[in-house]
Motif scaffolding. Structure first.
Motif, PDB file in Angstrom:
ATOM      1  N   ASP A 235      55.128  98.667  78.383  1.00  0.00           N
ATOM      2  CA  ASP A 235      56.057  99.878  78.349  1.00  0.00           C
ATOM      3  C   ASP A 235      55.207 101.056  78.496  1.00  0.00           C
TER       4      ASP A 235
ATOM      5  N   ASP B 273      62.019  96.111  67.890  1.00  0.00           N
ATOM      6  CA  ASP B 273      61.924  97.201  68.544  1.00  0.00           C
ATOM      7  C   ASP B 273      62.090  98.699  67.745  1.00  0.00           C
TER       8      ASP B 273
ATOM      9  N   PHE C  67      61.609  95.373  74.547  1.00  0.00           N
ATOM     10  CA  PHE C  67      61.022  96.178  75.678  1.00  0.00           C
ATOM     11  C   PHE C  67      59.424  96.016  75.429  1.00  0.00           C
ATOM     12  N   SER C  68      58.841  95.892  74.430  1.00  0.00           N
ATOM     13  CA  SER C  68      57.310  95.911  74.210  1.00  0.00           C
ATOM     14  C   SER C  68      56.517  94.671  73.964  1.00  0.00           C
TER      15      SER C  68
ATOM     16  N   GLU D  61      54.880 107.715  73.826  1.00  0.00           N
ATOM     17  CA  GLU D  61      54.766 106.346  74.696  1.00  0.00           C
ATOM     18  C   GLU D  61      53.389 106.288  75.248  1.00  0.00           C
TER      19      GLU D  61
ATOM     20  N   LYS E 151      63.551 102.423  80.410  1.00  0.00           N
ATOM     21  CA  LYS E 151      63.478 101.048  80.162  1.00  0.00           C
ATOM     22  C   LYS E 151      64.952 100.424  79.843  1.00  0.00           C
TER      23      LYS E 151
ATOM     24  N   SER F 282      64.060 101.432  73.033  1.00  0.00           N
ATOM     25  CA  SER F 282      62.694 101.354  73.694  1.00  0.00           C
ATOM     26  C   SER F 282      61.702 102.425  72.967  1.00  0.00           C
TER      27      SER F 282
END
Length: 523
Positions: A380, A267, A206-207, A372, A389, A331
């Motif tokens: 993200d 992750d 995701f990142s 976040e 996500k 995430s």
């Protein structure tokens, strides 16, 4: 266990953990002034955090807790057990204690005492009920596997049995079901699942490409972060238990897809690092328990398991791989949400049921979102959406919305007298909405490319004070004002007190807290 979704704890030989909600997956504050010396309170503070040696800590803690017990008028059989301490820059100490009565833990007996300049200036108790005269003699018939406790959580104090049942639900989520039963009448007093679930460089899922701190061991590298309490990531290989530590020959991890099991490990390591950094940089907290120790993360749990969860018992975070084992729930906001359950457990200890459970879940959503934002990852970006996500429902929509919680079809925008009867993942909407309004204000706006339109119960506007101040207020309330039994009315009192501590009782920030609570019908 605690998580993004409904859920319970696993009943495997492995320690229980915290899950996401099943439906998603398929203070009273009393202040007083007492004369207690700074030296004694400081000794208790040092003992509570382990700064003193073992023997010195034990002696100082016993003496200090006894002094506070006397000052608070507790009965002779009551003892205070230090659990946490927060020190302010001005020398104020906030000491959190659990309580026992004749050696039995008092459920709902926790309290926070605040001391400044040699005086105990504030006390916040989970219950004001007196324990004096309560017969704690063990019943003639003992319950197999049960623990005798004093139950005083929103109830007149009674002797009770606590049973903890470990199991695994049909959807593979671990369960750790706590049940409290009146030792005299057999009445069930409370039952809740203490697994808190999340819904659901290396090259991450995701990142994007991210930097990782790892540990070299001989000719190999371990996915263990020496800069953050040695927090590590293990591979469960679609099973359960402890798993094995990820290792790699060239210190290059994952390929950005599910085809390389190390990708989910990337992750998890990145999310854990960003959670650690958030609490350290923003709140001065060193790890989940504020003791410099990193938590274990475990990935590839179960088979097609669409959830994630935190477990206090193993001090660990566990992630499933989602549908077809191709959609890991790793995430940033999920990682921070779950680990924040550990922070809540180490501080306020909000019971995972009723309104206190909603506040517990909201705290994880709040700090999942703020982590976040703090991470500043362009792949993200920070937002006020939870689980946007991970696509847990398969429709591309977030799990929860903080600006208008009811957009998920289940969560509450506003408080009502029935809020305590709603699942904690949905009653959390009230506090999520409060936090969004306090941070950003009401009405339409776009932040990091996401459009929001937050309403108020009275159709009157709210002007936000900014996320940086709002997160400080919530964290201070959590760590110095909230107790295990805090409900929405007491959360309002606690956050107002926190705003007064940080910015003054006549400040715009204090007024904004008051207005934001009124906007979600908590007055």
């Amino acid at each position: 266990m605690t998580g993004l979704f409904h859920g319970g704890r696993p009943g495997t030989p492995a320690p229980p953990e915290r899950p996401l909600p099943a439906a998603e997956q398929g203070a009273f504050m009393k202040r007083t002034t007492l004369g207690i010396t700074t030296a004694l309170l400081s000794a208790a503070a040092l003992a509570a955090t382990g700064t003193l040696g073992a023997n010195a800590a034990e002696q100082n803690t016993a003496g200090q807790a006894g002094t506070i017990s006397t000052a608070l008028g507790l009965s002779g059989g009551e003892q205070l057990v230090p659990r946490d301490v927060v020190r302010d820059a001005d020398g104020t100490h906030h000491l959190r204690f659990d309580r026992t009565l004749n050696g039995l833990k008092v459920i709902g007996g926790d309290l926070v005492v605040t001391q400044k300049a040699g005086q105990l200036t504030g006390v916040t108790k989970a219950t004001e009920a007196t324990l004096a005269g309560l017969d704690t003699s063990a019943p003639a018939t003992a319950r197999s596997g049960a623990t005798l406790v004093v139950f005083a959580l929103d109830h007149a104090p009674v002797l009770a049995w606590e049973t903890v049942e470990h199991s695994v639900k049909q959807d593979q989520t671990p369960s750790e079901l706590h049940t409290f039963t009146d030792a005299k009448t057999g009445e069930t007093l409370l039952s809740y699942d203490d697994i808190h679930v999340a819904e659901g460089t290396g090259q991450s899922t995701f990142s994007g490409a991210v930097a990782l701190n790892t540990t070299q061991s001989g000719s190999t590298f371990q996915l263990k972060d020496p800069a953050r309490g040695n927090q590590a990531v293990n591979n469960l290989n679609n099973g359960s238990g402890t798993g094995t530590l990820f290792t790699d020959a060239d210190n290059k991890w994952g390929n950005g897809t599910y085809t390389d099991k190390a990708t989910a490990g990337v992750d998890a390591a990145y999310g854990a690092a960003k959670t650690w950094d958030y609490y350290k940089n923003i709140h001065g907290r060193s790890g989940i328990k504020n003791n410099g120790v990193g938590a274990l993360s475990k990935v590839h749990y179960g088979n097609n398991y669409s959830n994630a969860f935190w477990s206090d018992s193993c001090f660990c975070m566990t992630y499933g791989d989602g549908a077809q084992n191709r959609n890991p729930l790793t995430s940033i906001d999920v990682a921070a949400h779950e680990m924040s359950h550990g922070v809540t457990s180490a501080t306020a200890g909000l019971v995972y049921s009723g309104e206190s459970g909603g506040l517990n879940e909201a705290t994880s959503d709040i700090f999942g979102s703020t982590t976040e934002f703090h991470a500043g990852n362009t792949a993200d970006a920070g937002d006020y959406l939870i689980g946007e996500k991970i696509n847990i429902r398969g429709d591309g929509k977030p799990l929860r919305y903080m600006d208008k919680p009811s957009k998920d079809g289940r969560s509450l925008d506003y408080w009502s007298a029935t809020a305590g009867n709603v699942d904690v993942h949905y009653s959390s909407g009230i506090a999520n909405h409060f936090f969004y309004l306090l941070s950003e204000g009401s009405g339409q706006k776009t932040i990091n490319g996401v459009a929001y339109d937050s309403p108020t119960v009275d159709n009157q506007p709210v002007t936000g004070i900014g996320r940086a101040k709002a997160e400080k207020i919530w964290y201070r309330a959590l760590t110095t004002k909230f107790t295990s039994s805090t409900k929405y009315a007491a959360a309002r009192t606690g956050t107002l007190a926190a705003a007064a501590d940080l910015y003054g009782a006549s400040s715009p920030e204090y007024a904004a807290v008051n207005r934001a609570w009124a906007a979600v019908n908590v007055k």
